[in-house]
Design an enzyme around this catalytic site. Structure first.
Site, PDB file in Angstrom:
ATOM      1  N   ASP A 161       0.787  -1.132   0.113  1.00 58.88           N
ATOM      2  CA  ASP A 161      -0.155   0.180  -0.155  1.00 58.88           C
ATOM      3  C   ASP A 161       1.020   1.214  -0.026  1.00 58.88           C
ATOM      4  OD1 ASP A 161       0.875  -0.664   2.290  1.00 58.88           O
ATOM      5  OD2 ASP A 161      -1.088   0.003   3.548  1.00 58.88           O
ATOM      6  N   TYR A 162       1.977   1.169   0.908  1.00 60.03           N
ATOM      7  CA  TYR A 162       2.739   2.280   0.912  1.00 60.03           C
ATOM      8  C   TYR A 162       3.461   2.680  -0.379  1.00 60.03           C
ATOM      9  CZ  TYR A 162       7.008   5.039   1.942  1.00 60.03           C
ATOM     10  OH  TYR A 162       7.952   6.200   2.227  1.00 60.03           O
ATOM     11  N   ALA A 163       4.020   1.590  -1.084  1.00 61.28           N
ATOM     12  CA  ALA A 163       4.719   1.563  -2.319  1.00 61.28           C
ATOM     13  C   ALA A 163       3.935   2.173  -3.353  1.00 61.28           C
ATOM     14  CB  ALA A 163       5.245   0.180  -2.769  1.00 61.28           C
TER      15      ALA A 163
END
Length: 255
Positions: A161-163
């Site tokens: 999700d962060y990437a």
């Protein structure tokens, strides 16, 4: 000349660094000020940390002012620029640094609420902050976005999700580099590896620290100053023919 006898490459420039009260953002703000820029230190809610960053810059002979705005909420970009405009006329350097990590789980552990929060802070906020920066950004200016090594060559299931929230900024960099080239404005992304900041507090110890350090040929984690030095170069006239570039600052982790 600055206090260390170096050339002040950013003398006369005005910079805004988002998320500048701590960690990488603080190091960037201090470095840009040391290079001669007047720096707007943006922060979300930690007044003491922002005041400390401004004080550190001023104690070293630099110039700075704090700008408080919560990101990831409706009207955040407009509020940020209203606060900035109260202190400065025009901008030369925009550093989109502010971001959050998320829950660090694989896809089955990602919630809609958490993912939408990541996108709001990491993707939507810098997009509209940049959009509203353009009328203020002088020709020959710089836009620098702090991304992550995880968008290329180092994908991790526990950071999907962060990437993804950061990968969108790589696209923004390339598109804006083409759009703004005629104005002499360069647009670049800095992609750090694992950097030892309070964002990772309590996690970078023991075997985890040893393993992460072993993933880079340099045998150590990155520091906020490693990232700040790269940003300062991209903010300066020395990088005037570099645009649309994603600069990996992972110590070779992604090789």
């Amino acid at each position: 000349m600055n206090q260390k006898g170096g050339i002040m490459r950013l003398a006369g420039k005005t910079a805004l660094v988002t998320g500048a009260s701590r960690g990488i953002g603080r190091a960037i703000a201090i470095r840009l000020a040391r290079e001669g820029a007047r720096v707007a230190v943006h922060y979300g809610g930690d007044h003491a940390a922002a005041k400390d960053t401004v004080s550190a810059i001023e104690a070293a002979g630099g110039r700075a002012f704090a700008v408080q705005t919560e990101l990831g909420v409706p009207g955040d970009a407009e509020a940020l620029w209203t606060a900035f405009d109260a202190h400065a006329e025009g901008l030369d350097i925009l550093v989109n640094n502010a971001g959050i990590l998320g829950g660090r789980s694989e896809i089955d552990g990602v919630t809609r609420e958490g993912f939408e929060r990541l996108l709001a802070v990491n993707t939507i906020a810098p997009f509209f902050i940049t959009q509203l920066a353009l009328p203020r950004l002088r020709d020959g200016g710089r836009i620098i976005t702090v991304g992550t090594m995880l968008t290329r060559g180092a994908a991790m299931p526990r950071a999907i999700d962060y990437a993804m929230s950061k990968a969108a900024l790589d696209v923004m960099t390339m598109a804006l580099a083409r759009q703004l080239g005629p104005r002499g404005i360069t647009v670049n992304t800095v992609a750090p590896g694992v950097v030892d900041t309070d964002m990772h507090q309590g996690r970078l110890v023991g075997e985890a620290l040893a393993w992460l350090s072993s993933q880079t040929p340099l045998g150590r984690l990155g520091t906020p100053e490693d990232v700040a030095g790269t940003v300062a170069f991209l903010a300066s006239g020395d990088s005037g023919y570099i645009t649309g570039h994603r600069c990996d600052v992972s110590g070779g982790t992604t090789m």
